[in-house]
Design an enzyme around this catalytic site. Structure first.
Site, PDB file in Angstrom:
ATOM      1  N   ALA A  61       8.785 -43.671  -0.327  1.00  0.00           N
ATOM      2  CA  ALA A  61       9.564 -43.819   0.188  1.00  0.00           C
ATOM      3  C   ALA A  61      10.170 -44.281  -1.247  1.00  0.00           C
ATOM      4  O   ALA A  61       9.792 -45.700  -2.042  1.00  0.00           O
ATOM      5  CB  ALA A  61       9.850 -44.508   1.272  1.00  0.00           C
ATOM      6  N   GLY A 100       4.996 -43.581   2.273  1.00  0.00           N
ATOM      7  CA  GLY A 100       5.481 -42.172   2.539  1.00  0.00           C
ATOM      8  C   GLY A 100       4.860 -40.998   1.319  1.00  0.00           C
ATOM      9  O   GLY A 100       4.982 -39.778   2.175  1.00  0.00           O
ATOM     10  N   GLU A 103       1.641 -40.204   3.251  1.00  0.00           N
ATOM     11  CA  GLU A 103       2.374 -39.177   4.623  1.00  0.00           C
ATOM     12  C   GLU A 103       2.594 -38.046   4.697  1.00  0.00           C
ATOM     13  O   GLU A 103       2.249 -37.182   5.257  1.00  0.00           O
ATOM     14  CB  GLU A 103       3.334 -39.830   5.407  1.00  0.00           C
ATOM     15  CG  GLU A 103       2.775 -41.134   5.283  1.00  0.00           C
ATOM     16  CD  GLU A 103       4.271 -42.567   6.199  1.00  0.00           C
ATOM     17  OE1 GLU A 103       4.788 -42.725   5.339  1.00  0.00           O
ATOM     18  OE2 GLU A 103       4.028 -43.051   7.873  1.00  0.00           O
ATOM     19  N   GLU A 123       2.988 -49.861   3.295  1.00  0.00           N
ATOM     20  CA  GLU A 123       3.575 -50.587   3.935  1.00  0.00           C
ATOM     21  C   GLU A 123       4.025 -51.541   4.420  1.00  0.00           C
ATOM     22  O   GLU A 123       4.833 -52.130   4.394  1.00  0.00           O
ATOM     23  CB  GLU A 123       3.796 -49.213   4.675  1.00  0.00           C
ATOM     24  CG  GLU A 123       4.603 -48.247   4.337  1.00  0.00           C
ATOM     25  CD  GLU A 123       3.417 -47.138   4.751  1.00  0.00           C
ATOM     26  OE1 GLU A 123       2.724 -47.187   4.241  1.00  0.00           O
ATOM     27  OE2 GLU A 123       4.443 -45.787   4.126  1.00  0.00           O
TER      28      GLU A 123
HETATM   29  C1  LIG Z   1      10.117 -44.792   5.867  1.00  0.00           C
HETATM   30  C2  LIG Z   1       8.897 -44.306   5.814  1.00  0.00           C
HETATM   31  C3  LIG Z   1       7.802 -45.135   5.805  1.00  0.00           C
HETATM   32  C4  LIG Z   1       7.940 -44.663   4.567  1.00  0.00           C
HETATM   33  C5  LIG Z   1       7.514 -45.945   3.434  1.00  0.00           C
HETATM   34  C6  LIG Z   1       7.290 -45.822   2.258  1.00  0.00           C
HETATM   35  O1  LIG Z   1       6.593 -45.554   1.529  1.00  0.00           O
HETATM   36  S1  LIG Z   1       7.230 -48.157   0.925  1.00  0.00           S
HETATM   37  C7  LIG Z   1       6.577 -47.139   0.060  1.00  0.00           C
HETATM   38  C8  LIG Z   1       5.359 -47.106  -0.176  1.00  0.00           C
HETATM   39  N1  LIG Z   1       5.367 -47.258  -1.594  1.00  0.00           N
HETATM   40  C9  LIG Z   1       4.784 -48.454  -2.598  1.00  0.00           C
HETATM   41  O2  LIG Z   1       4.208 -49.839  -1.953  1.00  0.00           O
HETATM   42  C10 LIG Z   1       3.720 -48.128  -3.659  1.00  0.00           C
HETATM   43  C11 LIG Z   1       4.850 -49.430  -4.686  1.00  0.00           C
HETATM   44  N2  LIG Z   1       4.497 -49.501  -6.271  1.00  0.00           N
HETATM   45  C12 LIG Z   1       3.384 -49.136  -6.065  1.00  0.00           C
HETATM   46  O3  LIG Z   1       2.618 -49.566  -5.787  1.00  0.00           O
HETATM   47  C13 LIG Z   1       2.971 -48.411  -7.961  1.00  0.00           C
HETATM   48  O4  LIG Z   1       4.405 -48.577  -8.371  1.00  0.00           O
HETATM   49  C14 LIG Z   1       2.676 -47.813  -8.466  1.00  0.00           C
HETATM   50  C15 LIG Z   1       0.682 -47.382  -8.101  1.00  0.00           C
HETATM   51  C16 LIG Z   1       3.206 -46.238  -8.099  1.00  0.00           C
HETATM   52  C17 LIG Z   1       2.906 -46.895 -10.291  1.00  0.00           C
HETATM   53  O5  LIG Z   1       2.074 -48.605 -10.789  1.00  0.00           O
HETATM   54  P1  LIG Z   1       2.706 -49.156 -12.754  1.00  0.00           P
HETATM   55  O6  LIG Z   1       2.047 -49.680 -12.357  1.00  0.00           O
HETATM   56  O7  LIG Z   1       2.292 -47.679 -12.675  1.00  0.00           O
HETATM   57  O8  LIG Z   1       3.938 -48.718 -12.303  1.00  0.00           O
HETATM   58  P2  LIG Z   1       4.730 -50.437 -11.802  1.00  0.00           P
HETATM   59  O9  LIG Z   1       4.443 -50.610 -10.691  1.00  0.00           O
HETATM   60  O10 LIG Z   1       5.671 -51.305 -13.014  1.00  0.00           O
HETATM   61  O11 LIG Z   1       6.409 -49.456 -11.383  1.00  0.00           O
HETATM   62  C18 LIG Z   1       7.159 -48.617 -12.109  1.00  0.00           C
HETATM   63  C19 LIG Z   1       8.842 -48.498 -11.742  1.00  0.00           C
HETATM   64  O12 LIG Z   1       9.044 -48.247 -10.692  1.00  0.00           O
HETATM   65  C20 LIG Z   1       9.455 -48.758  -9.426  1.00  0.00           C
HETATM   66  N3  LIG Z   1       8.794 -48.308  -7.932  1.00  0.00           N
HETATM   67  C21 LIG Z   1       7.885 -48.258  -7.942  1.00  0.00           C
HETATM   68  N4  LIG Z   1       7.484 -47.287  -7.097  1.00  0.00           N
HETATM   69  C22 LIG Z   1       8.427 -47.457  -6.299  1.00  0.00           C
HETATM   70  C23 LIG Z   1       9.002 -47.148  -5.268  1.00  0.00           C
HETATM   71  N5  LIG Z   1       8.537 -47.035  -4.281  1.00  0.00           N
HETATM   72  N6  LIG Z   1      10.569 -47.461  -5.356  1.00  0.00           N
HETATM   73  C24 LIG Z   1      10.831 -47.649  -5.833  1.00  0.00           C
HETATM   74  N7  LIG Z   1      10.707 -47.347  -6.830  1.00  0.00           N
HETATM   75  C25 LIG Z   1       9.293 -47.917  -7.518  1.00  0.00           C
HETATM   76  C26 LIG Z   1       9.099 -50.160 -10.169  1.00  0.00           C
HETATM   77  O13 LIG Z   1      10.185 -51.131  -9.363  1.00  0.00           O
HETATM   78  C27 LIG Z   1       9.245 -49.958 -11.321  1.00  0.00           C
HETATM   79  O14 LIG Z   1      10.409 -50.498 -11.842  1.00  0.00           O
HETATM   80  P3  LIG Z   1      11.246 -51.185 -13.267  1.00  0.00           P
HETATM   81  O15 LIG Z   1      10.727 -52.672 -12.788  1.00  0.00           O
HETATM   82  O16 LIG Z   1      10.180 -50.221 -14.182  1.00  0.00           O
HETATM   83  O17 LIG Z   1      11.920 -50.990 -13.224  1.00  0.00           O
END
Ligand SMILES: CCC/C=C/C(=O)SCCNC(=O)CCNC(=O)[C@H](O)C(C)(C)COP(=O)([O-])OP(=O)([O-])OC[C@H]1O[C@@H](n2cnc3c(N)ncnc32)[C@H](O)[C@@H]1OP(=O)([O-])[O-]
Length: 719
Positions: A61, A100, A103, A123
Site C-alpha cells: 500500500a 499489500g 496480498e 505491516e
Molecule cells: C491497507 C491494507 C494493508 C496493507 C498495508 C501495506 O501494504 S503497508 C506497506 C507494506 N510495505 C512495506 O512495508 C514495504 C516498504 N518498503 C520497503 O521495504 C522498501 O522500500 C523496498 C524493499 C520495497 C525497496 O527498498 P529500496 O532500498 O530499494 O528503496 P527505499 O526503501 O529507499 O524506498 C525508495 C522510495 O520509495 C518509498 N517507498 C517505499 N515503499 C513505499 C510504500 N509502500 N509506500 C510509499 N512509499 C514507499 C520510500 O519512502 C523511498 O522514497 P524516497 O525516500 O526516495 O522519497
C-alpha cells in the site's frame, strides 16, 4: 498507473507502473480494477499475468496515503475480484512483493517468483496488520505456525524459502514475466476452485490453543508495549478458528484500531525518517545531492580492540579489501582469530562464504599507504589519536580520507593536527560495531562535503543507519544521554531505587533501564569521563556542597560505587548484584539499598515517594530538552536525525517514534510546562532549564514535527 497489453495472443498482461516501488496508490488500484475488468471481458484472453515495472512487483500500500483521506477503489474487493475471476491470474514477482503487494499476489491463482525476489508481510513494522486479507489467506496457504512467524515479525523471505513454504508455485532464474506468461498459457482452462485460497480451510493444527498461548506470550515479551504484533496474533487466530468471512470481519476490526493509533503514526514516521536522514545537509549548505562521494576500494582499520575488530568485520562484509593494523604482535594474533571467527559466523548466518581473504593483517602502519580510507579505532585518548593521525598523514597517499572512531573526542581538534583537515571526519560506531545499526558521521567545520558523502555512503554499504551530525561534546546520542543519566542519579538521591527507575523506563519500552544498562556497559566508563572533566572528588565530603560541583548539582553516587570496585556485570556488582562476574541476571542487592540510605543520611536528604510518571518526565524530558538545544545549535539538521539515532542506537522504543516525535505527540506545551515545573523545584540543575527553541516553538503555536525545520529556519532568521 496499470498498463494493459495482450501478449502471446491470449494472455492479458497487466503492468503496475508507479515508481519507485509500484506502491498501490489510488491510481494504481483504479488501474488494476480497470485492466482486470478489461482482461476478463476480452473473449480472446484465456489467462492473465500481473507484474510490476522496473524489476519490482509491488512494495505494498502507498504509506504516504495513510495520513490523508483515502480515495479510489479499496484493496479488499479488488483482490476478491481477482480471486473469483473465471480465468487464471498469475503474479510474476520480481524484486519485492511486500505487504499489500503480497496480498495482491495471494489473491492471484498462481505465483511465479524470480530467484532474487523477496516476499513478506511487513505491516507489523508500520504498526498495522495485513488487512487486505493477508492475515486470513496466508495461514490458509502455509499453515498457522509459519504464517504467525511471518506476520508477527514482518520478516522478508527469499524466493527459495517462499517456495519451500508454499507461498510461490515456481521460482525462475530467467525472465520472470516470460516464465509467468508461459505458465499462464499452460493452466488456461483448468478449474480454479482449488486455487482460491480464501475458500480453503486452514491446515489442521494440533493443540491450537496451546500454540496461540505460547506465541502470544513470546510476542508480548518481545513487543515491549507495541500493540500491532498482538493484533497480528489475534487476526491469525481468527483465520484458524472462524470461517473466512468472519475472519475478514475480525481483521477489519483489528485494523481499525491500529490504523488510527499513535503507534502506527510513530512507526510510519520512523520508516520515512530512516530514509530522510540519507538526504543529509550541513550548515554550510553542502548537501547529499550536490556532494559526490569518492570511490572506496580499499580501507584500513588502525587498532584492533573491541571496536576495531567489529569495524573490520563490518567493512570486510561489504566486500572491501581491508588492512587491519595492530602494533603489538600478541594482540594482532588474538584479533585475527576473533575477526575470522566473527566473519565465519556472520557468513554462516547469511549462507555465503566468509570474506576471510578480504582482510590483511599487519603490525606496520606503513601497510596502509595505498588505501582510500582509514578508520582509526585506537584507545579513546586525544594525545594517542593525534599521534596516529600525524603518522597517517605522513604515510597515506594524497586524498586518503581519515576517519576517527570516537564517542566523545573533538573531531575538529584532531583534524587541526593534520595537514588536510578537510579529509577528516568522525565515524562513531556502536559496540559491537558489526551488529549495531547506528553510525554517527561527525563533520567538523573544515570537513569537506566529499568526505562526509564518502563516509555516509560507506555507512550505507555497511547496512548502517548513518546520520550526519555536527561536532560537539558527545555528538548527538551521548550528549542527550548525559542529562538522562544525571536525572536518574538525582532520583536515587531523592528516594527512588534502581529497580523503580528501571521498571518505569522498561515499561515505557526501553529494553533496559538506565541502571541495568549502566551495569552492562560498565560504571567505570562514565567514571573515567567524569575524572577527566575534574568532577570526581574523594567520597568523604558531605552536605550540600559535596553535591554541587562546577556550579551545578552533581551526584557522586556512580563515583562512590566505582570506589567500592562495583563496575557492574563484569565485577558481579554494580547497581544490582550478579551470581558471578560476567553473569547477566540482575538481582536486588540489599547492600546497595542500605548504601543509598546511609548516603541520604550523610547528605541530609529525606527520601520521598517517587512514581513512574516523575521518573519518565524527569529522565525523558531532560533528554528531549537537550535534543532541542542540539537542533537550535544546528548539530542535527532535523528532528528525524535525532530520532533515528535514538531508535537505532539507544534502545528508544520504535513504536514511540524517537524522543522528538514523542515530544510532538505529548505536546510541546506540556513538555515545556513540566520542564518549568521541575526547574522551579531544582534550580541548580541547568539541563531542566527549557531550551529557548522549545519556548519559541510553543510561542509560535507548536507546529507539527514535519514543520519544525521550516519553523526553526524562520525563528533563526528573526534572531
Ligand atoms: C491497507 C491494507 C494493508 C496493507 C498495508 C501495506 O501494504 S503497508 C506497506 C507494506 N510495505 C512495506 O512495508 C514495504 C516498504 N518498503 C520497503 O521495504 C522498501 O522500500 C523496498 C524493499 C520495497 C525497496 O527498498 P529500496 O532500498 O530499494 O528503496 P527505499 O526503501 O529507499 O524506498 C525508495 C522510495 O520509495 C518509498 N517507498 C517505499 N515503499 C513505499 C510504500 N509502500 N509506500 C510509499 N512509499 C514507499 C520510500 O519512502 C523511498 O522514497 P524516497 O525516500 O526516495 O522519497
Amino acid at each position: 498507473m496499470a498498463e494493459y497489453n495482450r501478449v502471446s495472443e491470449c494472455v492479458g498482461l497487466i503492468t503496475l507502473r508507479n515508481p519507485p516501488v509500484n506502491a498501490l496508490s489510488a491510481a494504481v488500484r483504479q488501474g488494476i480494477v480497470d485492466t482486470v475488468q478489461r482482461a476478463l471481458s476480452d473473449p480472446n484472453v484465456k489467462s492473465v499475468v500481473i507484474c510490476g515495472q522496473n524489476g519490482i512487483f509491488c512494495g505494498g500500500a502507498d504509506i504516504k496515503e495513510f495520513r490523508s483521506n483515502m480515495t479510489g477503489p479499496p484493496l479488499i474487493p479488488m483482490i476478491h475480484a481477482i480471486e473469483s475471476a473465471n480465468k487464471p491470474v498469475v503474479a510474476a514477482i520480481e524484486g519485492s512483493a511486500l505487504g499489500g503487494g503480497l496480498e495482491l499476489a495471494l489473491g492471484c491463482h498462481y505465483r511465479i517468483a524470480h530467484s532474487k525476489a523477496r516476499l513478506g508481510l511487513p505491516e507489523v513494522s508500520l504498526g498495522l496488520l495485513p488487512a487486505a486479507g493477508g492475515s486470513q489467506r496466508l495461514p490458509r496457504l502455509i499453515g498457522v505456525p509459519a504464517a504467525l512467524n511471518l506476520i508477527t515479525t514482518g520478516r522478508h523471505v527469499t524466493a527459495a524459502e517462499a517456495l519451500q513454504l508454499g507461498i510461490v508455485d515456481q521460482v525462475t532464474d530467467h525472465n520472470t514475466v516470460a516464465a509467468a506468461v508461459k505458465f499462464a498459457l499452460s493452466v488456461a482452462g483448468r478449474s480454479l476452485d482449488p486455487r482460491r485460497i480464501s475458500t480453503h480451510p486452514c491446515p489442521q493444527q494440533p493443540d491450537l490453543d496451546a500454540l496461540f498461548e505460547e506465541v502470544m506470550q513470546k510476542v508480548r515479551q518481545s513487543a515491549r508495549g507495541a500493540i500491532a504484533p498482538i493484533a497480528c496474533v489475534q487476526a491469525v487466530r481468527a483465520a484458524a478458528t472462524l470461517p473466512y468471512a468472519q475472519g475478514m470481519e475480525r481483521e477489519r476490526e483489528l485494523m481499525a484500531t491500529l490504523f488510527t493509533s499513535g503507534q502506527a503514526r510513530a512507526l510510519q514516521y520512523c520508516f520515512f525518517a530512516e530514509r530522510a536522514v540519507g538526504r543529509w545537509r550541513m550548515p554550510s549548505g553542502a548537501r547529499w545531492d550536490t556532494s559526490k562521494p569518492r570511490p572506496v576500494h580499499k580501507a584500513a582499520v588502525i587498532g584492533l580492540g573491541t571496536m576495531g575488530r567489529g569495524i573490520t568485520v563490518a567493512l570486510a562484509q561489504t566486500g572491501l579489501s581491508v588492512i587491519a593494523v595492530e602494533t603489538q604482535e600478541k594482540q594482532l594474533m588474538e584479533a585475527k582469530q576473533a575477526i575470522s571467527g566473527m566473519l565465519e559466523r556472520g557468513a554462516k548466518g547469511r549462507g555465503v562464504a566468509p570474506a576471510l581473504d578480504g582482510v590483511i593483517y599487519s603490525q606496520n602502519i606503513q601497510a596502509v599507504a595505498d588505501v582510500d580510507l582509514v578508520i582509526e579505532a585506537v584507545f579513546e585518548d586525544i594525545a594517542l589519536k593525534t599521534k596516529v593521525f600525524q603518522q597517517l598523514s605522513a604515510v597515506c597517499k594524497p586524498g586518503t580520507l581519515l576517519c576517527t572512531n570516537t564517542s566523545a573526542l573533538d573531531v575538529d581538534q584532531l583534524a587541526s593536527e593534520t595537514p588536510n583537515p578537510e579529509l577528516v571526519v568522525g565515524m562513531h560506531f556502536f559496540a559491537p560495531a558489526h551488529v549495531m545499526k547506528l553510525l554517527e558521521v561527525v563533520y567538523g567545520p573544515r570537513s569537506s562535503p566529499q568526505a562526509v558523502a564518502t563516509a555516509m555512503q560507506l555507512g550505507k554499504k555497511m547496512g548502517k543507519a548513518s546520520v550526519a551530525v555536527g561536532n560537539c561534546r558527545g555528538f548527538v546520542g551521548n550528549r542527550m544521554l548525559k542529562p538522562y543519566i544525571e536525572e536518574a542519579f538525582f532520583l536515587l538521591e531523592e528516594g527512588a531505587t534502581p529497580e523503580l527507575v528501571d521498571q518505569a523506563l522498561e515499561e515505557f519500552g526501553f529494553p533496559m533501564g538506565v541502571f541495568r544498562m549502566s551495569d552492562l556497559s560498565g560504571l567505570d566508563v562514565g567514571w573515567r569521563v567524569r575524572k577527566g572533566d575534574g568532577l570526581v572528588e574523594p567520597g568523604t565530603a558531605s552536605g550540600r556542597s559535596a553535591r554541587i560541583r562546577q556550579g551545578r548539582r552533581y551526584s557522586p553516587l556512580g563515583d562512590l560505587l566505582c570506589e567500592e570496585g562495583r563496575f557492574g556485570q563484569k565485577t558481579g556488582r554494580g547497581w544490582y548484584q550478579y551470581d558471578k562476574p560476567g553473569s547477566r541476571v540482575a538481582r536486588f542487592d540489599p547492600w546497595l539499598h542500605s548504601f543509598l540510605g546511609a548516603y541520604r543520611a550523610q547528605h541530609g536528604l529525606v527520601a520521598r515517594r517517587i512514581d513512574h510518571q516523575e521518573v519518565l518526565e524527569r529522565c525523558l524530558y531532560a533528554l528531549i530538552n537537550e535534543g532541542f538545544h542540539i537542533l537550535d545549535d544546528g548539530i542535527a539538521a532535523g528532528p528525524e536525525d535525532i530520532d533515528v539515532i535514538y531508535v537505532s542506537g539507544y534502545g528508544w522504543p520504535r513504536h514511540r517514534g524517537g524522543p522528538m516525535f514523542y515530544a510532538n505527540m505529548v505536546g510541546l506545551a506540556k513538555v515545556l510546562e513540566r520542564l518549568e515545573h521541575y526547574q522551579q523545584l531544582h534550580p541548580e540543575v541547568p539541563h531542566l532549564q527549557p531550551s529557548s527553541l522549545l519556548r519559541r516553538l510553543v510561542a509560535s503555536g507548536s507546529p507539527p514535527i514535519h514543520k519544525w525545520g521550516e519553523a526553526i529556519k524562520k525563528l533563526h532568521s528573526q534572531l
